[in-house]
Design an enzyme around this catalytic site. Structure first.
Site, PDB file in Angstrom:
ATOM      1  CG  ASP A   1      -1.937  -1.169   1.120  1.00 25.97           C
ATOM      2  OD1 ASP A   1      -2.320  -1.532  -0.007  1.00 25.97           O
ATOM      3  OD2 ASP A   1      -2.319  -1.709   2.171  1.00 25.97           O
TER       4      ASP A   1
ATOM      5  CE  LYS B   1      -3.896  -6.109   0.101  1.00 25.52           C
ATOM      6  NZ  LYS B   1      -4.462  -4.844  -0.486  1.00 25.52           N
TER       7      LYS B   1
ATOM      8  CG  ASP C   1      -7.454  -5.841  -2.510  1.00 24.28           C
ATOM      9  OD1 ASP C   1      -8.646  -6.105  -2.742  1.00 24.28           O
ATOM     10  OD2 ASP C   1      -7.058  -5.302  -1.452  1.00 24.28           O
ATOM     11  CG  LEU C   2      -7.687  -3.403  -8.849  1.00 26.08           C
ATOM     12  CD1 LEU C   2      -7.713  -3.138 -10.353  1.00 26.08           C
ATOM     13  CD2 LEU C   2      -6.950  -2.291  -8.132  1.00 26.08           C
ATOM     14  CE  LYS C   3     -11.027  -4.279  -0.543  1.00 23.46           C
ATOM     15  NZ  LYS C   3      -9.595  -3.973  -0.804  1.00 23.46           N
TER      16      LYS C   3
ATOM     17  CG  HIS D   1     -19.660  -3.155  -6.147  1.00 19.70           C
ATOM     18  ND1 HIS D   1     -19.990  -2.780  -4.866  1.00 19.70           N
ATOM     19  CD2 HIS D   1     -20.805  -3.606  -6.708  1.00 19.70           C
ATOM     20  CE1 HIS D   1     -21.282  -2.990  -4.653  1.00 19.70           C
ATOM     21  NE2 HIS D   1     -21.798  -3.486  -5.769  1.00 19.70           N
ATOM     22  CG  ASP D   2     -19.552  -0.701 -12.796  1.00 20.57           C
ATOM     23  OD1 ASP D   2     -20.738  -0.574 -13.193  1.00 20.57           O
ATOM     24  OD2 ASP D   2     -18.706   0.201 -12.899  1.00 20.57           O
ATOM     25  CB  ILE D   3     -23.624  -3.068 -14.521  1.00 21.51           C
ATOM     26  CG1 ILE D   3     -22.686  -2.576 -15.635  1.00 21.51           C
ATOM     27  CG2 ILE D   3     -24.394  -1.903 -13.905  1.00 21.51           C
ATOM     28  CD1 ILE D   3     -23.423  -1.977 -16.822  1.00 21.51           C
TER      29      ILE D   3
ATOM     30  CB  THR E   1     -11.061  -6.540   8.054  1.00 17.43           C
ATOM     31  OG1 THR E   1     -10.100  -5.909   7.219  1.00 17.43           O
ATOM     32  CG2 THR E   1     -11.301  -7.958   7.569  1.00 17.43           C
TER      33      THR E   1
ATOM     34  CD  GLN F   1      -7.665  -3.944   8.598  1.00 19.31           C
ATOM     35  OE1 GLN F   1      -8.866  -4.160   8.712  1.00 19.31           O
ATOM     36  NE2 GLN F   1      -7.057  -3.992   7.435  1.00 19.31           N
TER      37      GLN F   1
ATOM     38  N   GLY G   1      -0.005  -5.978   5.953  1.00 23.94           N
ATOM     39  CA  GLY G   1       0.560  -4.785   5.349  1.00 23.94           C
ATOM     40  C   GLY G   1       1.549  -4.088   6.238  1.00 23.94           C
ATOM     41  NE  ARG G   2      -1.747   0.026   8.111  1.00 25.09           N
ATOM     42  CZ  ARG G   2      -2.907   0.598   8.377  1.00 25.09           C
ATOM     43  NH1 ARG G   2      -2.974   1.888   8.646  1.00 25.09           N
ATOM     44  NH2 ARG G   2      -4.025  -0.120   8.369  1.00 25.09           N
TER      45      ARG G   2
END
Length: 242
Positions: free
Chosen positions: A20, A42, A69-71, A73-75, A132, A203, A223-224
């Protein structure tokens, strides 16, 4: 000591280090520090926004499996078309939001299988359940969902499985119930992993690496605790010290 090293390498294959960061140079510094450790990398929305597909190609040449990891979410049609393009980048795993519904997930799964069939290996496609960073209270009050958060996560996981996805992204706190409600081999990728020596930060639903694996997690996103450590490679190995 040698046996410990072997165990660490084996466990590292279940770790996805979240890059990130906002630039190519910083991402490559971390990647080169972790090269040969066995872990995944990732690439999330932040890094992808600054570097695009070229970053994925560079990280792949260093030998890492890549979770994009773009998640999405669309039609359904838009997600299906986008998935086909991302598969050509050489990613090993990609995700969509389960809340996009059955048709969107099914179209994504079909697109990955069809586009991936022309490659040496077919990427995995998984569905994001509930972030999360969200607590039970936030889930109820802000999202307006009546059922309990864990119940909602499990139902989304079952829907993702029916739609043909390979697994889900969920908190390790829900992993055990998901594992009991889905077929063997269904993947559970768990963010919010925090070793005992690190802080939870933003988190909410967190577990330690050992507790997450015991609960049924397939892969752990960290990550961190690694990327903000003075020595990322040592931090990765410290994950497995109780």
């Amino acid at each position: 000591m040698e046996g410990y090293r072997l165990d660490v390498t084996l466990n590292n294959r279940r770790v996805m280090v979240a890059l990130d960061v906002q630039g190519r140079e910083e991402a490559l510094v971390f990647a080169k520090a972790l090269q040969g450790s066995g872990c995944w990398l990732k690439v999330g929305l932040e890094l992808y926004a600054y570097t695009g597909p070229a970053m994925i190609h560079e990280l792949k040449t260093l030998g890492f499996p890549i979770f994009l990891d773009l998640k999405l979410h669309d039609i359904p049609t838009t997600v299906e078309r986008a998935i086909r393009g991302f598969v050509q980048c050489g990613v090993d795993m990609i995700n969509v939001h389960c809340s996009g519904g059955y048709d969107m997930m099914a179209r994504a799964a079909h697109a990955v299988q069809e586009a991936g069939s022309k490659l040496s290996s077919i990427p995995k496609v998984i569905g994001v359940t509930v972030l999360t960073s969200m607590s039970e209270d936030q889930f109820r009050q802000e999202m307006g969902v009546e059922r309990k958060l864990q119940e909602h996560v499990v139902e989304l996981a079952k829907l993702a499985e029916r739609a043909g996805l390979d697994g889900v992204v969920a908190s390790a706190r829900e992993a055990r119930e998901i594992r009991q409600s889905t077929k063997p081999g269904f993947l559970i990728v768990t963010p919010g992993i925090r070793p005992a020596w690190s802080e939870a930060q933003d988190q909410m639903r967190v577990l330690t690496p050992h507790a997450a694996l015991a609960a049924g997690s397939s892969y752990l996103v960290v990550g961190r605790p690694i990327t903000r450590a003075e020595n990322p490679r040592q931090a990765l190995e410290r994950l497995w010290i109780l």
